[in-house]
Design an enzyme around this catalytic site. Sequence first.
Site, mmCIF file in Angstrom:
data_model
loop_
_atom_site.group_PDB
_atom_site.id
_atom_site.type_symbol
_atom_site.label_atom_id
_atom_site.label_comp_id
_atom_site.label_asym_id
_atom_site.label_seq_id
_atom_site.Cartn_x
_atom_site.Cartn_y
_atom_site.Cartn_z
ATOM 1 N N ASP A 271 11.849 58.440 47.150
ATOM 2 C CA ASP A 271 12.200 58.736 48.531
ATOM 3 C C ASP A 271 12.337 60.253 48.696
ATOM 4 O O ASP A 271 12.753 60.962 47.764
ATOM 5 C CB ASP A 271 13.515 58.068 48.919
ATOM 6 C CG ASP A 271 13.405 56.554 48.989
ATOM 7 O OD1 ASP A 271 12.269 56.043 48.972
ATOM 8 O OD2 ASP A 271 14.460 55.888 49.052
ATOM 9 N N ARG A 272 12.024 60.728 49.872
ATOM 10 C CA ARG A 272 12.040 62.169 50.139
ATOM 11 C C ARG A 272 13.322 62.874 49.674
ATOM 12 O O ARG A 272 13.247 63.932 49.036
ATOM 13 C CB ARG A 272 11.808 62.421 51.632
ATOM 14 C CG ARG A 272 11.786 63.897 51.995
ATOM 15 C CD ARG A 272 11.330 64.102 53.415
ATOM 16 N NE ARG A 272 11.151 65.514 53.705
ATOM 17 C CZ ARG A 272 10.359 65.992 54.655
ATOM 18 N NH1 ARG A 272 9.678 65.180 55.428
ATOM 19 N NH2 ARG A 272 10.246 67.293 54.848
#
Length: 230
Positions: A61-62
């Site tokens: 995830d970012r």
Amino acid sequence: MFTIPIVYEDNHLLVADKPPNILSQKDSTGDMDMLTLLKQDIKMRYNKPGNVYLGLVHRLDRPVGGVMLFAKTSKSAARLSEQIKRQELSRTYLALIHGQPSKHQSTLVHYLLKDDKRNLVSVVRKDMKGAKEAILDYHVVRQQADISLVKVKLRTGRPHQIRVQFAHLGHPLYGDQRYGRNPKTIGQQIGLWSYEISCLHPITKKNMKFNSSPFKHKPWSQFQSQLDII
């Protein structure tokens, strides 16, 4: 050019230390991403003409930082993907969660459904259309104040899996802007880190293990003394 730290590299694998808040791969935002940056880096370092192949084996995830594995050939990518399917490629995370689970060590099994339009994942019934099984093992390493340091081993790799499963358990991740407490707190870094990846080398079949430590960063630094017991 922004430089990504390289943990390991040979003719078949590239392992990088992903900084938080960088995309794993390009999306509609146009923001910089790991895959593009690493391809550019390979092209420059080896003076390669034309396109550079680099396979995305898994995603982070970012907001999540830590160790990330890429394949430098299509054969390696295919073999690593097979290892993931057979659960031979192991991914271990560190998480900072609010509170302390009633069980010091346990396995979480839920069924998750992703809303692609809102980019949100929910825990749903097993029989709901599109639901996918999500399994992880965890154990609590140490607790300080209202925050527990937890070691998590994924058995499946669903989107936002660790974040959603612990939030459903009543122990959301520290600093999680999407599923956590105080989601509007600006600049609070999420307490989730890709700590270790182990796999068989796709060509030599040798056991490989790669690590990344978050403890020089906040909010992880308060647990620096626990590094030796993880």
